[in-house]
Design a protein around this motif. Structure first.
Motif, PDB file in Angstrom:
ATOM      1  N   SER A 179       0.892  -1.232  -0.091  1.00 51.20           N
ATOM      2  CA  SER A 179       0.090  -0.078   0.231  1.00 51.20           C
ATOM      3  C   SER A 179       0.902   1.286  -0.066  1.00 51.20           C
ATOM      4  O   SER A 179       0.607   2.189  -0.535  1.00 51.20           O
ATOM      5  CB  SER A 179      -1.239   0.040   1.152  1.00 51.20           C
ATOM      6  OG  SER A 179      -0.452   0.201   2.464  1.00 51.20           O
ATOM      7  N   GLU A 180       1.878   1.224   0.624  1.00 51.89           N
ATOM      8  CA  GLU A 180       2.971   2.419   0.727  1.00 51.89           C
ATOM      9  C   GLU A 180       3.484   2.652  -0.626  1.00 51.89           C
ATOM     10  O   GLU A 180       3.416   3.654  -1.109  1.00 51.89           O
ATOM     11  CB  GLU A 180       4.093   2.116   1.533  1.00 51.89           C
ATOM     12  CG  GLU A 180       5.065   3.247   1.715  1.00 51.89           C
ATOM     13  CD  GLU A 180       6.218   2.871   2.427  1.00 51.89           C
ATOM     14  OE1 GLU A 180       7.263   3.854   2.860  1.00 51.89           O
ATOM     15  OE2 GLU A 180       6.140   1.765   3.490  1.00 51.89           O
ATOM     16  N   LEU A 181       3.722   1.409  -1.575  1.00 54.11           N
ATOM     17  CA  LEU A 181       4.226   1.781  -2.884  1.00 54.11           C
ATOM     18  C   LEU A 181       3.119   2.464  -3.563  1.00 54.11           C
ATOM     19  O   LEU A 181       3.384   2.991  -4.682  1.00 54.11           O
ATOM     20  CB  LEU A 181       4.980   0.339  -3.235  1.00 54.11           C
ATOM     21  CG  LEU A 181       5.953   0.031  -2.700  1.00 54.11           C
ATOM     22  CD1 LEU A 181       6.267  -1.576  -3.062  1.00 54.11           C
ATOM     23  CD2 LEU A 181       7.164   0.758  -3.119  1.00 54.11           C
ATOM     24  N   VAL A 182       1.993   1.711  -3.555  1.00 55.36           N
ATOM     25  CA  VAL A 182       0.923   2.024  -4.434  1.00 55.36           C
ATOM     26  C   VAL A 182       0.364   3.523  -4.181  1.00 55.36           C
ATOM     27  O   VAL A 182       0.089   4.432  -5.058  1.00 55.36           O
ATOM     28  CB  VAL A 182      -0.278   1.247  -4.325  1.00 55.36           C
ATOM     29  CG1 VAL A 182      -1.639   1.827  -4.931  1.00 55.36           C
ATOM     30  CG2 VAL A 182      -0.101  -0.126  -4.681  1.00 55.36           C
ATOM     31  N   GLN A 183       0.506   4.138  -2.740  1.00 55.93           N
ATOM     32  CA  GLN A 183       0.254   5.277  -2.423  1.00 55.93           C
ATOM     33  C   GLN A 183       1.256   6.298  -3.153  1.00 55.93           C
ATOM     34  O   GLN A 183       0.766   7.589  -3.611  1.00 55.93           O
ATOM     35  CB  GLN A 183       0.045   5.385  -1.016  1.00 55.93           C
ATOM     36  CG  GLN A 183      -0.363   7.116  -0.421  1.00 55.93           C
ATOM     37  CD  GLN A 183      -0.437   7.063   0.899  1.00 55.93           C
ATOM     38  OE1 GLN A 183      -0.062   6.126   1.709  1.00 55.93           O
ATOM     39  NE2 GLN A 183      -1.079   8.183   1.438  1.00 55.93           N
ATOM     40  N   LYS A 184       2.577   5.975  -2.933  1.00 58.24           N
ATOM     41  CA  LYS A 184       3.523   6.881  -3.622  1.00 58.24           C
ATOM     42  C   LYS A 184       3.386   7.090  -5.047  1.00 58.24           C
ATOM     43  O   LYS A 184       3.767   7.992  -5.759  1.00 58.24           O
ATOM     44  CB  LYS A 184       4.935   6.278  -3.175  1.00 58.24           C
ATOM     45  CG  LYS A 184       5.127   6.678  -1.576  1.00 58.24           C
ATOM     46  CD  LYS A 184       6.508   6.087  -1.205  1.00 58.24           C
ATOM     47  CE  LYS A 184       6.865   6.296   0.092  1.00 58.24           C
ATOM     48  NZ  LYS A 184       8.325   6.101   0.407  1.00 58.24           N
ATOM     49  N   ALA A 185       3.117   5.750  -5.701  1.00 60.24           N
ATOM     50  CA  ALA A 185       2.808   5.961  -7.210  1.00 60.24           C
ATOM     51  C   ALA A 185       1.571   6.579  -7.452  1.00 60.24           C
ATOM     52  O   ALA A 185       1.965   7.480  -8.383  1.00 60.24           O
ATOM     53  CB  ALA A 185       2.481   4.463  -7.702  1.00 60.24           C
ATOM     54  N   GLU A 186       0.577   6.581  -6.849  1.00 61.37           N
ATOM     55  CA  GLU A 186      -0.733   7.383  -7.077  1.00 61.37           C
ATOM     56  C   GLU A 186      -0.330   8.762  -7.027  1.00 61.37           C
ATOM     57  O   GLU A 186      -0.859   9.615  -7.737  1.00 61.37           O
ATOM     58  CB  GLU A 186      -1.720   6.893  -6.065  1.00 61.37           C
ATOM     59  CG  GLU A 186      -2.359   5.758  -6.473  1.00 61.37           C
ATOM     60  CD  GLU A 186      -3.658   5.180  -5.495  1.00 61.37           C
ATOM     61  OE1 GLU A 186      -3.526   5.645  -4.424  1.00 61.37           O
ATOM     62  OE2 GLU A 186      -4.331   4.483  -5.956  1.00 61.37           O
ATOM     63  N   THR A 187       0.515   9.082  -5.910  1.00 61.71           N
ATOM     64  CA  THR A 187       0.829  10.641  -5.725  1.00 61.71           C
ATOM     65  C   THR A 187       1.734  10.985  -6.844  1.00 61.71           C
ATOM     66  O   THR A 187       1.277  12.166  -7.609  1.00 61.71           O
ATOM     67  CB  THR A 187       1.706  10.868  -4.463  1.00 61.71           C
ATOM     68  OG1 THR A 187       0.853  10.648  -3.310  1.00 61.71           O
ATOM     69  CG2 THR A 187       2.002  12.191  -4.364  1.00 61.71           C
ATOM     70  N   LEU A 188       2.405  10.271  -7.197  1.00 58.31           N
ATOM     71  CA  LEU A 188       3.521  10.678  -8.285  1.00 58.31           C
ATOM     72  C   LEU A 188       2.870  10.762  -9.545  1.00 58.31           C
ATOM     73  O   LEU A 188       3.157  11.777 -10.345  1.00 58.31           O
ATOM     74  CB  LEU A 188       4.733   9.606  -8.492  1.00 58.31           C
ATOM     75  CG  LEU A 188       5.826   9.925  -9.506  1.00 58.31           C
ATOM     76  CD1 LEU A 188       6.653  11.001  -9.121  1.00 58.31           C
ATOM     77  CD2 LEU A 188       6.697   8.699  -9.530  1.00 58.31           C
ATOM     78  N   ALA A 189       1.880   9.985  -9.942  1.00 56.39           N
ATOM     79  CA  ALA A 189       0.988  10.068 -11.153  1.00 56.39           C
ATOM     80  C   ALA A 189      -0.001  11.046 -11.038  1.00 56.39           C
ATOM     81  O   ALA A 189      -0.673  11.299 -12.070  1.00 56.39           O
ATOM     82  CB  ALA A 189       0.138   8.713 -11.291  1.00 56.39           C
ATOM     83  N   GLY A 190      -0.280  11.598  -9.948  1.00 57.60           N
ATOM     84  CA  GLY A 190      -1.244  12.877  -9.997  1.00 57.60           C
ATOM     85  C   GLY A 190      -2.727  12.222  -9.826  1.00 57.60           C
ATOM     86  O   GLY A 190      -3.670  12.901 -10.276  1.00 57.60           O
ATOM     87  N   ASP A 191      -2.773  11.028  -9.249  1.00 58.14           N
ATOM     88  CA  ASP A 191      -4.051  10.286  -9.118  1.00 58.14           C
ATOM     89  C   ASP A 191      -4.843  10.993  -7.937  1.00 58.14           C
ATOM     90  O   ASP A 191      -4.457  10.741  -6.776  1.00 58.14           O
ATOM     91  CB  ASP A 191      -3.810   8.712  -8.945  1.00 58.14           C
ATOM     92  CG  ASP A 191      -5.045   8.284  -8.976  1.00 58.14           C
ATOM     93  OD1 ASP A 191      -6.244   8.885  -9.236  1.00 58.14           O
ATOM     94  OD2 ASP A 191      -5.145   6.780  -8.706  1.00 58.14           O
ATOM     95  N   ASN A 192      -5.833  11.814  -8.309  1.00 60.80           N
ATOM     96  CA  ASN A 192      -6.851  12.534  -7.314  1.00 60.80           C
ATOM     97  C   ASN A 192      -7.946  11.671  -6.898  1.00 60.80           C
ATOM     98  O   ASN A 192      -8.709  11.967  -6.000  1.00 60.80           O
ATOM     99  CB  ASN A 192      -7.253  13.899  -7.874  1.00 60.80           C
ATOM    100  CG  ASN A 192      -5.945  14.896  -7.970  1.00 60.80           C
ATOM    101  OD1 ASN A 192      -4.946  14.795  -7.213  1.00 60.80           O
ATOM    102  ND2 ASN A 192      -5.982  15.395  -9.057  1.00 60.80           N
ATOM    103  N   THR A 193      -7.915  10.389  -7.409  1.00 65.11           N
ATOM    104  CA  THR A 193      -9.252   9.714  -7.253  1.00 65.11           C
ATOM    105  C   THR A 193      -8.953   8.679  -6.370  1.00 65.11           C
ATOM    106  O   THR A 193     -10.046   7.587  -5.953  1.00 65.11           O
ATOM    107  CB  THR A 193      -9.634   9.056  -8.608  1.00 65.11           C
ATOM    108  OG1 THR A 193      -8.696   8.243  -9.005  1.00 65.11           O
ATOM    109  CG2 THR A 193     -10.021  10.010  -9.475  1.00 65.11           C
ATOM    110  N   ALA A 194      -7.682   8.397  -5.737  1.00 63.07           N
ATOM    111  CA  ALA A 194      -7.427   7.402  -4.958  1.00 63.07           C
ATOM    112  C   ALA A 194      -8.315   7.084  -3.671  1.00 63.07           C
ATOM    113  O   ALA A 194      -8.612   5.928  -3.336  1.00 63.07           O
ATOM    114  CB  ALA A 194      -5.916   7.525  -4.320  1.00 63.07           C
ATOM    115  N   GLY A 195      -8.974   8.071  -3.164  1.00 64.72           N
ATOM    116  CA  GLY A 195      -9.859   8.071  -1.894  1.00 64.72           C
ATOM    117  C   GLY A 195     -11.344   7.829  -2.387  1.00 64.72           C
ATOM    118  O   GLY A 195     -12.311   7.891  -1.490  1.00 64.72           O
ATOM    119  N   ALA A 196     -11.640   7.974  -3.661  1.00 69.11           N
ATOM    120  CA  ALA A 196     -12.993   8.116  -4.059  1.00 69.11           C
ATOM    121  C   ALA A 196     -13.762   6.867  -4.044  1.00 69.11           C
ATOM    122  O   ALA A 196     -13.050   5.802  -4.297  1.00 69.11           O
ATOM    123  CB  ALA A 196     -13.194   8.587  -5.493  1.00 69.11           C
ATOM    124  N   VAL A 197     -14.955   6.721  -3.921  1.00 67.27           N
ATOM    125  CA  VAL A 197     -15.873   5.611  -3.770  1.00 67.27           C
ATOM    126  C   VAL A 197     -16.757   5.835  -4.821  1.00 67.27           C
ATOM    127  O   VAL A 197     -17.640   6.749  -5.090  1.00 67.27           O
ATOM    128  CB  VAL A 197     -16.239   5.321  -2.298  1.00 67.27           C
ATOM    129  CG1 VAL A 197     -17.245   4.157  -2.236  1.00 67.27           C
ATOM    130  CG2 VAL A 197     -15.186   5.093  -1.310  1.00 67.27           C
TER     131      VAL A 197
END
Length: 81
Positions: free
Chosen positions: A63-81
Motif C-alpha cells: 500500500s505504501e508503494l501504491v500510495q507513492k505511485a498514485e501521488t507521483l501519477a497525480g491520481d486524485n481519485t485514490a480515496g473516491a468511492v
C-alpha cells in the motif's frame, strides 16, 4: 505519467534508496532480474502477488508503494468511492 509508470519509478527509487541491487531484490522477491527491470521500466504491469513479493523484499507495504505511485501519477481519485 500513468500509474504503472509511476509504480515502476517508485519501486526503482525505493530499491536505490535502500541500496539494493536489482539482482539482490529480484532474488529476495523470487523474481528474475530481467522481470524486475521490466517492471521498473514500466514495460510490464505487475500483478498483486508480484507487488507483495517486491514490497516484502524491501521491508515495505504494498500500500505504501501504491500510495507513492498514485501521488507521483497525480491520481486524485485514490480515496473516491
Amino acid at each position: 505519467m500513468t500509474r504503472i509508470e509511476a509504480l515502476g519509478v517508485v519501486i526503482r527509487e525505493a530499491r536505490t534508496r535502500l541500496n539494493i541491487s536489482q539482482e539482490k531484490l529480484a532474488e529476495s522477491a523470487k523474481l528474475h532480474r530481467n522481470g524486475l527491470g521490466r517492471i521498473e521500466r514500466s514495460e510490464v504491469a505487475l500483478n498483486l502477488n508480484t507487488l507483495w513479493l517486491i514490497a516484502d523484499a524491501m521491508g515495505m507495504s504494498a500500500s505504501e508503494l501504491v500510495q507513492k505511485a498514485e501521488t507521483l501519477a497525480g491520481d486524485n481519485t485514490a480515496g473516491a468511492v
